[in-house]
Design a protein around this motif. Structure first.
Motif, short mmCIF file in Angstrom:
data_model
loop_
_atom_site.label_atom_id
_atom_site.label_comp_id
_atom_site.label_asym_id
_atom_site.label_seq_id
_atom_site.Cartn_x
_atom_site.Cartn_y
_atom_site.Cartn_z
N ILE A 1 -46.26 10.91 58.27
CA ILE A 1 -45.68 9.85 57.43
C ILE A 1 -46.41 9.89 56.54
O ILE A 1 -47.33 9.94 55.41
CB ILE A 1 -46.02 8.41 57.85
N ASN A 2 -45.20 9.96 55.10
CA ASN A 2 -45.43 9.57 53.80
C ASN A 2 -44.57 8.58 53.00
O ASN A 2 -43.68 8.60 53.79
CB ASN A 2 -44.81 11.37 52.79
N TYR A 3 -45.45 8.06 51.66
CA TYR A 3 -45.57 6.86 51.57
C TYR A 3 -45.84 6.46 50.87
O TYR A 3 -46.15 6.76 49.76
CB TYR A 3 -45.31 5.66 52.39
N VAL A 4 -44.93 5.75 49.33
CA VAL A 4 -45.50 5.14 48.27
C VAL A 4 -46.66 3.80 48.54
O VAL A 4 -45.83 2.92 48.73
CB VAL A 4 -44.01 5.39 47.74
N ASP A 5 -47.83 4.41 47.49
CA ASP A 5 -48.12 2.92 48.09
C ASP A 5 -47.70 2.02 47.35
O ASP A 5 -48.02 2.55 45.65
CB ASP A 5 -49.69 3.86 47.64
N PRO A 6 -47.13 0.74 46.89
CA PRO A 6 -46.84 -0.62 46.36
C PRO A 6 -48.36 -0.72 45.07
O PRO A 6 -47.34 -1.18 43.67
CB PRO A 6 -46.19 -1.27 46.87
N ALA A 7 -48.61 -0.25 45.64
CA ALA A 7 -50.21 -1.56 44.72
C ALA A 7 -50.57 0.05 43.09
O ALA A 7 -50.52 0.08 42.17
CB ALA A 7 -50.88 -1.57 45.25
N THR A 8 -50.37 1.30 43.40
CA THR A 8 -50.48 2.49 42.50
C THR A 8 -49.24 3.67 42.24
O THR A 8 -49.45 4.34 41.53
CB THR A 8 -51.53 3.03 43.07
N ASN A 9 -48.63 3.71 43.37
CA ASN A 9 -47.61 4.09 42.91
C ASN A 9 -47.39 5.81 42.92
O ASN A 9 -46.82 6.49 43.20
CB ASN A 9 -46.57 4.17 41.24
N ALA B 1 -46.39 -3.36 52.39
CA ALA B 1 -45.22 -2.19 52.72
C ALA B 1 -44.55 -1.61 51.81
O ALA B 1 -44.82 -1.90 50.25
CB ALA B 1 -44.33 -3.60 53.01
N PRO B 2 -44.87 -0.25 51.68
CA PRO B 2 -44.27 1.05 50.97
C PRO B 2 -43.08 0.70 50.34
O PRO B 2 -41.68 -0.12 50.79
CB PRO B 2 -44.37 1.85 51.98
N SER B 3 -42.69 1.09 48.81
CA SER B 3 -41.95 0.80 48.75
C SER B 3 -40.50 1.75 48.82
O SER B 3 -39.35 1.48 49.16
CB SER B 3 -41.29 1.47 47.26
N SER B 4 -41.07 2.88 49.70
CA SER B 4 -40.02 4.30 50.37
C SER B 4 -40.87 4.40 51.39
O SER B 4 -42.77 5.23 50.69
CB SER B 4 -39.23 5.14 49.58
#
Length: 669
Positions: free
Chosen positions: A33-41, A17-20
């Protein structure tokens, strides 16, 4: 998730699940779609190419948020996001050249507020930095400029008109003003679109701006008033169609259809302009609103009609023998007349000869016939003009029946009053109620509707329906004609259904049945009739059955729920069973059938063809009669097609003048 084919389809496109995240759709209906990878930011990008989701990393810098994404006329993605790699900055990324290119827009700590692309594919981004700044790459490099009059308010939005002029909106937190600005031919023009008179107690929650084909701005904003607890949440629409700003409140979260379940419950929303320059609005309560229709509330009673105009004034007409119109008389009105001069009516409902209504401040009002206490003012005296019912200011929804009423409060509680001879009030009695009484202790009621002498309500899960009151004609829907004096949940009859596998084959055929029934109140019971002969063959939920006889079979399932409500489904000619012919025969116009190969050979004459099925025989065969015969093996059940080989397990003695063997496997013993 998409409803591309008329139904909502979902697909998992990222494992975590992405943070945003953000999404934009181009002119080819392709999602970006763009998103922040929660594992790597790290900021990543996903798009669907030829039915497959393709992921790429946009920027190796640490991203604080996914920011904003949009597409241009060439269907290329543009992204503005906040980076926190070494020092915070707003960065820009695009794949217009086929690979991702990133640039720094401005070194600030804030998030990008909004992002748009004009018809020339120039990009515009706004951000907060002691006021609102607009950044554009129109000249080929990023240039930021302060929007005059803007404040530090966090709520801001921009729109681009057909002439590529920028229109912006923000909230001035110092002066409590909705501020509008437009850049016409390079010159900023600012204006105060709306003054929020509630002042310091106001907390702005969301704001958007759209521009129509005439370059007129349409603004929608929402706010929370910390001091007006009776009606704290509102969504407001502002337009300058006439050349001056006009304000209209389009949502009262504590006096509309849906209730406020606690503080800060104002929904998120989005708005858009259609080709006819009408504003369309959708919020997270799934409430859709448009000003394409100009009557905001309408109600028809037995012989009278009422409506609330968009300016919140109340108008009525029709029969008025008991004062149900509310104009202070009992004179019938053949055309619409205004009731008083108040402009704060928000909801209206008409009963048999009475009326109930809500005002913007959450107060409850009623007038008309009152013999059965349907007005709720503690008396049975008719009222020819609106009277306030009690002093509460948290009424949220109303529904008028024949001579009783239902209402919801802002906390989701259910209330009722008036005639109760059939239990239509729902308080477990048949005593008429002169003023509102609470029904039960639940606080998850969402929708109410009062009939002539019965009532219905929907819970907030939007699937649980409860009914009560008069039931002579089954209007309660509980499978009986017994009146109900308190809310009873509707038992949806089970919808019997099943599958079987396999549905065709050769006897003996074992079929496994699976129950797929929906609805009904558990536990359910099952009666299976595998041959539709009226005999129950199984009461197991998921049984198996062996068919030994050939033919087609109709299968019937009857399902009964715990309340005794039953439903049946019969699938006609659902199972087909084939019976195989004997395993050996002497071919001919009238074939003669045998069970073993030796018997067929013993009966054969010179030149006969002996055929056998795709089966296995265990026997010793002696071909010793001195005749010419042919053996053909591997036939299907009906001897129409060769599907394999015949297997012989045993010894074979051959002493004939001619023997031809085809499609046999001989396993010598």
């Amino acid at each position: 998730m998409t409803n591309l084919y008329g139904a909502w389809l979902t697909d998992t496109i990222a494992a975590d699940a992405p943070s945003s995240c953000g999404i934009a759709v181009d002119s080819n209906n392709r999602a970006h779609i763009n998103y922040v990878d929660p594992a790597t930011n790290k900021l990543k990008y996903i798009t669907n190419v030829s039915g497959n989701w393709i992921t790429s990393t946009i920027d190796n810098a640490l991203a604080a948020s996914a920011g904003q994404i949009t597409t241009d006329s060439n269907n290329k993605a543009h992204i503005a996001f906040k980076s926190v790699e070494s020092s915070a900055s707003i960065r820009y990324a695009t794949d217009s050249s086929g690979s991702w290119v990133t640039e720094t827009i401005e070194s600030v700590w804030t998030e990008p507020g909004d992002m748009r692309v004009d018809s020339n594919n120039n990009v515009y981004v706004i951000f907060l930095n002691n006021g609102i700044y607009l950044a554009t790459n129109e000249s080929g490099a990023w240039v930021s400029s302060y929007i005059p009059g803007s404040s530090d308010g966090p709520f801001r939005d921009i729109a681009i008109d057909s002439d590529n002029n920028v229109h912006g909106v923000d909230y001035d937190v110092n002066n409590y003003v909705v501020q509008y600005a437009s850049n016409i031919s390079g010159v900023w023009i600012t204006d105060s679109a709306d003054y929020i008179s509630l002042g310091a107690s106001v907390y702005m929650q969301q704001m958007s701006v759209d521009v129509d084909s005439n370059s007129k701005a349409h603004i929608v904003y929402s706010y929370w008033d910390d001091e007006s607890l009776s009606n704290p949440n509102e969504i407001v629409y502002i337009s300058n169609n006439s050349g001056s700003w006009e304000t209209e409140k389009i949502f009262y979260s504590c006096s509309g259809l849906f209730s406020c379940f606690g503080s800060y419950s104002l929904p998120n929303f989005s708005s858009s302009i259609d080709p006819n320059n009408k504003i369309h609005y959708i919020d997270s309560y799934s409430t859709y609103t448009t000003n394409a229709l100009k009557i905001s509330r309408l109600a028809a009673g037995y012989e009278h009609t009422l409506f609330i105009k968009p300016d919140r004034t109340l108008w009525v007409w029709g029969h008025n023998d008991y004062g149900q119109l509310g104009d202070g008389t009992t004179t019938d009105r053949l055309s619409a007349v205004q009731i008083g001069s108040d402009s704060d009516w928000t909801a209206i409902s008409a009963g048999w000869k009475h009326t109930v209504a809500l005002k913007e401040d959450g107060t409850l009002w009623a007038w008309g016939y009152n013999e059965y206490a349907q007005l709720g003012d503690g008396t049975t005296t008719d009222r020819h003009s609106p009277v306030q019912i009690g002093t509460d200011t948290d009424w949220a929804a109303i529904s008028a029946g024949g001579a009783h009423n239902l209402a919801l409060k802002a906390d989701g509680s259910l209330w009722a009053w008036g005639l109760n001879g059939k239990g239509q009030v729902g308080d477990a009695t048949t005593t008429k109620r002169l003023s509102p009484v609470r029904i039960g202790g639940d606080i998850d009621w969402a929708v109410i509707s009062a009939g002539y002498e019965h009532s219905a309500a929907l819970k907030s899960d939007l699937s649980t329906v409860l009914t009560w009151g008069w039931n002579m004609y089954g209007q309660i829907g509980d499978g009986s004609t017994t009146d109900r004096y308190s809310p009873a949940e509707i038992d949806y009859a089970p919808a019997a259904d099943f599958t079987g596998s396999p549905t065709s084959g050769t006897a003996p055929l074992t079929v496994n049945f699976t129950n797929t029934t929906t609805g009904g109140v558990a536990p359910l019971s099952y009666e299976w009739d595998f041959e539709n002969d009226g005999v129950t063959d199984s009461t197991t939920e998921n049984p198996s059955h062996v068919y030994t006889g050939g033919g087609t079979y109709t299968v019937k399932l009857t399902v009964t729920d715990s309340n005794g409500i039953a439903n049946s489904l019969a699938k006609t000619d659902y199972i087909t069973v084939n019976i195989c012919l004997s395993p050996v025969r002497i071919a001919g116009t009238t074939p003669v059938y045998y069970s073993i190969l030796q018997d067929a050979y013993n009966a054969a004459v010179d030149g006969d063809v002996i055929q056998s099925r795709n089966a296995s025989f265990t026997e010793d065969i002696d071909f010793n009669r001195g005749i010419s015969v042919s053996l053909e093996g591997g036939y299907d059940c009906n001897y129409s097609t060769i599907t394999g080989k015949t297997t012989l397990n045993g010894n074979m003695t051959i002493n004939d003048k001619a023997l031809s063997i085809k499609n046999f496997t001989w396993i010598c013993q």
